[in-house]
Design a protein around this motif. Sequence first.
Motif, short mmCIF file in Angstrom:
data_model
loop_
_atom_site.label_atom_id
_atom_site.label_comp_id
_atom_site.label_asym_id
_atom_site.label_seq_id
_atom_site.Cartn_x
_atom_site.Cartn_y
_atom_site.Cartn_z
N SER A 3 -32.29 -1.65 18.66
CA SER A 3 -33.46 -2.06 17.87
C SER A 3 -34.45 -2.79 18.76
O SER A 3 -34.09 -3.45 19.71
CB SER A 3 -33.03 -2.97 16.72
OG SER A 3 -32.46 -4.15 17.25
N MET A 4 -35.69 -2.62 18.46
CA MET A 4 -36.74 -3.27 19.23
C MET A 4 -37.02 -4.64 18.66
O MET A 4 -37.13 -4.81 17.47
CB MET A 4 -38.02 -2.44 19.21
CG MET A 4 -37.84 -1.10 19.89
SD MET A 4 -37.41 -1.39 21.57
CE MET A 4 -38.30 -0.11 22.33
N ASP A 5 -37.09 -5.56 19.52
CA ASP A 5 -37.38 -6.93 19.12
C ASP A 5 -38.89 -7.09 19.00
O ASP A 5 -39.65 -6.42 19.67
CB ASP A 5 -36.80 -7.88 20.17
CG ASP A 5 -36.67 -9.28 19.66
OD1 ASP A 5 -37.43 -10.11 20.13
OD2 ASP A 5 -35.78 -9.52 18.82
N GLU A 14 -31.51 -8.88 23.78
CA GLU A 14 -30.05 -8.83 23.78
C GLU A 14 -29.55 -7.81 24.80
O GLU A 14 -28.59 -8.07 25.53
CB GLU A 14 -29.55 -8.46 22.37
CG GLU A 14 -28.07 -8.61 22.17
CD GLU A 14 -27.59 -10.07 22.31
OE1 GLU A 14 -26.44 -10.23 22.78
OE2 GLU A 14 -28.32 -11.01 21.98
N TYR A 15 -30.18 -6.65 24.88
CA TYR A 15 -29.82 -5.61 25.85
C TYR A 15 -29.95 -6.14 27.27
O TYR A 15 -29.09 -5.93 28.10
CB TYR A 15 -30.73 -4.38 25.65
CG TYR A 15 -30.55 -3.32 26.71
CD1 TYR A 15 -29.50 -2.42 26.65
CD2 TYR A 15 -31.45 -3.22 27.76
CE1 TYR A 15 -29.33 -1.45 27.63
CE2 TYR A 15 -31.28 -2.26 28.74
CZ TYR A 15 -30.23 -1.37 28.68
OH TYR A 15 -30.08 -0.42 29.65
N VAL A 18 -27.10 -8.58 28.10
CA VAL A 18 -25.79 -7.94 28.31
C VAL A 18 -25.75 -7.20 29.63
O VAL A 18 -24.80 -7.35 30.40
CB VAL A 18 -25.46 -6.99 27.13
CG1 VAL A 18 -24.24 -6.15 27.42
CG2 VAL A 18 -25.28 -7.76 25.85
N HIS A 19 -26.75 -6.38 29.95
CA HIS A 19 -26.69 -5.52 31.11
C HIS A 19 -27.32 -6.09 32.37
O HIS A 19 -26.92 -5.74 33.47
CB HIS A 19 -27.35 -4.17 30.78
CG HIS A 19 -26.59 -3.41 29.71
ND1 HIS A 19 -25.38 -2.82 29.93
CD2 HIS A 19 -26.89 -3.18 28.40
CE1 HIS A 19 -24.95 -2.25 28.82
NE2 HIS A 19 -25.86 -2.46 27.87
N LEU A 20 -28.30 -6.91 32.24
CA LEU A 20 -28.99 -7.44 33.42
C LEU A 20 -28.94 -8.96 33.53
O LEU A 20 -29.41 -9.51 34.52
CB LEU A 20 -30.46 -7.01 33.40
CG LEU A 20 -30.74 -5.52 33.51
CD1 LEU A 20 -32.22 -5.25 33.33
CD2 LEU A 20 -30.28 -4.98 34.85
N GLY A 21 -28.37 -9.60 32.58
CA GLY A 21 -28.39 -11.06 32.53
C GLY A 21 -27.95 -11.74 33.80
O GLY A 21 -28.72 -12.44 34.45
#
Length: 184
Positions: A3-5, A14-15, A18-21
């Motif tokens: 979903s787009m924020d 959130e994406y 999770v993946h680049l944090g």
Amino acid sequence: MPSMDSSPGGMDTEYLKVHLGDCLSSALAEVVEKRPADPIEYIAKWLYKYKENETHYELEADLANRLNLERAEAEREKEQHRQMKEEAERIAQMEEEKKRKELEEEQQREAEEASLAESASKERSNLPGAPNLETVMEGEEADESHVSREEDPQADELQDQPPAEEGEGAQKEREKEGEDQETG
């Protein structure tokens, strides 16, 4: 699809967390610390290097995992080999013991047969009419014959005398047989 924020730029935060944090936050922290002349190029190279390191660590972890599995398999094979060797030794020992028992049984049977044969000969010698003779050892035979001659001097004289002459009738019969053979 994520979903787009509604935050500025339209990306899902959130994406990114999770993946680049961790990766992106470490890259940005290093850029702030080192202050390169071209921070965008620095971040790009840093991200490529990060990906290479991550792949390398995954390969090392996979290799270590396989190595541990191979070690465990080698230990199992070693244990299995040891058990097989012990079993082979037990079987060999059992076979050896079996052969030894068979040999003992055979020796025992032979001894029983010998004792039966001896008792049978003793029984035969106890039958009526059987001669009652003593057992004489080989070395004793020669000694006893010498002793018997000393005890009985007449026995020596009898042995030394030539055999008694035959009667005239027996001598004539022999002469007759000789003549028959010559004519025949």
